[in-house]
Design a protein around this motif. Structure first.
Motif, PDB file in Angstrom:
ATOM      1  N   TRP A  25       0.815  -1.215   0.000  1.00 12.92           N
ATOM      2  CA  TRP A  25       0.000   0.000   0.000  1.00 12.92           C
ATOM      3  C   TRP A  25       0.845   1.260   0.000  1.00 12.92           C
ATOM      4  CZ3 TRP A  25      -4.338  -0.510  -2.060  1.00 12.92           C
ATOM      5  CH2 TRP A  25      -5.112  -1.655  -1.856  1.00 12.92           C
ATOM      6  N   PHE A  40      -7.398  12.682   0.889  1.00 12.46           N
ATOM      7  CA  PHE A  40      -7.611  11.383   1.519  1.00 12.46           C
ATOM      8  C   PHE A  40      -8.699  10.579   0.801  1.00 12.46           C
ATOM      9  CE2 PHE A  40      -9.328   8.369   4.469  1.00 12.46           C
ATOM     10  CZ  PHE A  40      -8.215   7.878   5.139  1.00 12.46           C
ATOM     11  N   ASP A  41      -9.867  11.183   0.617  1.00 12.33           N
ATOM     12  CA  ASP A  41     -10.967  10.450  -0.023  1.00 12.33           C
ATOM     13  C   ASP A  41     -10.612  10.035  -1.448  1.00 12.33           C
ATOM     14  OD1 ASP A  41     -12.571  10.546   2.230  1.00 12.33           O
ATOM     15  OD2 ASP A  41     -13.636  12.353   1.591  1.00 12.33           O
ATOM     16  N   ALA A  44      -8.383   7.011  -1.192  1.00 15.20           N
ATOM     17  CA  ALA A  44      -9.192   5.840  -0.826  1.00 15.20           C
ATOM     18  C   ALA A  44      -9.953   5.309  -2.040  1.00 15.20           C
ATOM     19  CB  ALA A  44     -10.150   6.196   0.311  1.00 15.20           C
ATOM     20  N   GLU A  45     -10.551   6.198  -2.797  1.00 17.30           N
ATOM     21  CA  GLU A  45     -11.317   5.782  -3.978  1.00 17.30           C
ATOM     22  C   GLU A  45     -10.394   5.250  -5.078  1.00 17.30           C
ATOM     23  OE1 GLU A  45     -14.168   7.740  -7.399  1.00 17.30           O
ATOM     24  OE2 GLU A  45     -14.098   8.703  -5.423  1.00 17.30           O
ATOM     25  N   ALA A  50      -8.562   0.179   2.506  1.00 19.13           N
ATOM     26  CA  ALA A  50      -9.308   0.470   3.737  1.00 19.13           C
ATOM     27  C   ALA A  50      -8.822   1.799   4.319  1.00 19.13           C
ATOM     28  CB  ALA A  50      -9.106  -0.658   4.742  1.00 19.13           C
ATOM     29  N   ARG A  51      -9.758   2.564   4.839  1.00 14.01           N
ATOM     30  CA  ARG A  51      -9.440   3.903   5.334  1.00 14.01           C
ATOM     31  C   ARG A  51      -8.418   3.880   6.471  1.00 14.01           C
ATOM     32  NH1 ARG A  51     -12.810   7.563   3.031  1.00 14.01           N
ATOM     33  NH2 ARG A  51     -12.664   9.115   4.674  1.00 14.01           N
ATOM     34  N   ASN A  52      -8.497   2.884   7.346  1.00 15.41           N
ATOM     35  CA  ASN A  52      -7.530   2.820   8.449  1.00 15.41           C
ATOM     36  C   ASN A  52      -6.127   2.514   7.933  1.00 15.41           C
ATOM     37  OD1 ASN A  52      -8.451   0.142   7.853  1.00 15.41           O
ATOM     38  ND2 ASN A  52      -7.614  -0.553   9.814  1.00 15.41           N
ATOM     39  N   LEU A  54      -5.026   3.282   4.877  1.00 18.38           N
ATOM     40  CA  LEU A  54      -4.602   4.500   4.188  1.00 18.38           C
ATOM     41  C   LEU A  54      -4.128   5.552   5.185  1.00 18.38           C
ATOM     42  CD1 LEU A  54      -4.249   6.239   1.680  1.00 18.38           C
ATOM     43  CD2 LEU A  54      -6.699   6.808   1.848  1.00 18.38           C
ATOM     44  N   ALA A  55      -4.882   5.769   6.243  1.00 19.33           N
ATOM     45  CA  ALA A  55      -4.492   6.751   7.258  1.00 19.33           C
ATOM     46  C   ALA A  55      -3.126   6.405   7.841  1.00 19.33           C
ATOM     47  CB  ALA A  55      -5.545   6.832   8.356  1.00 19.33           C
ATOM     48  N   ARG A  78      -9.466  20.011   6.590  1.00 18.80           N
ATOM     49  CA  ARG A  78      -9.243  19.014   5.536  1.00 18.80           C
ATOM     50  C   ARG A  78      -7.854  19.266   4.965  1.00 18.80           C
ATOM     51  NH1 ARG A  78     -13.866  16.093   4.296  1.00 18.80           N
ATOM     52  NH2 ARG A  78     -15.768  17.114   4.988  1.00 18.80           N
TER      53      ARG A  78
END
Length: 153
Positions: A25, A40-41, A44-45, A50-52, A54-55, A78
């Motif tokens: 990743w 961020f979004d 993710a897209e 998974a958002r966690n 990615l974070a 943001r």
């Protein structure tokens, strides 16, 4: 019991680099950043991660100085994530991985062509243009679908 997969005791620059960018990743986040993804979004897209996860990867890349977090909106806060000079320094390695993958795993041809914006030639293994011979960097090129690109159904 499996031993943790770390390289910190190895006196090797490859091992030390793998400690930072050696998981799937992380490299894909860096690839997306080179493709112009910033938020961020959008990461993710674009990646389907998974958002966690990615974070975690974005936070680690920022902590390592490979990316920087820049606020673009207040209330709510943001942020955009941008490659630093250290991050941009990964471009040659990323391109060599791409070329290696094209050579050994792209059975239908390269899915992506890295094309010189100046003349339309493609990136060589020497990071030059195959048409005009100019040395190329990340701002000199754009990605275009190659013969092995999958079409959306």
């Amino acid at each position: 019991m499996a031993l943790p997969r770390t390289y910190e005791n190895q006196n090797c620059s490859i091992a030390r680099s793998l400690e930072v960018v050696g998981d799937r990743w992380t490299l894909l986040v860096i690839r997306a950043a080179f493709e112009g993804v910033r938020r961020f979004d959008d990461f993710a897209e674009h990646l389907g991660v998974a958002r966690n996860v990615l974070a975690d990867r974005l936070n680690r890349l920022c902590a390592e100085g490979i990316m920087r977090k820049q606020r673009y909106q207040e209330r709510p806060d943001r942020y955009e994530y941008r490659l630093t000079r250290k991050g941009v320094g990964l471009w040659p390695a990323m391109m060599m991985l791409l070329k290696w993958g094209d050579r050994y795993y792209a059975t239908d041809g390269p899915p992506v062509l890295v094309v010189h914006r100046g003349c339309g030639g493609t990136l060589t293994d020497r990071l030059t243009c195959d048409s005009c011979g100019a040395p190329l960097g990340p701002t000199d090129v754009e990605a275009r679908p190659g013969p092995g690109a999958r079409t959306s159904a």
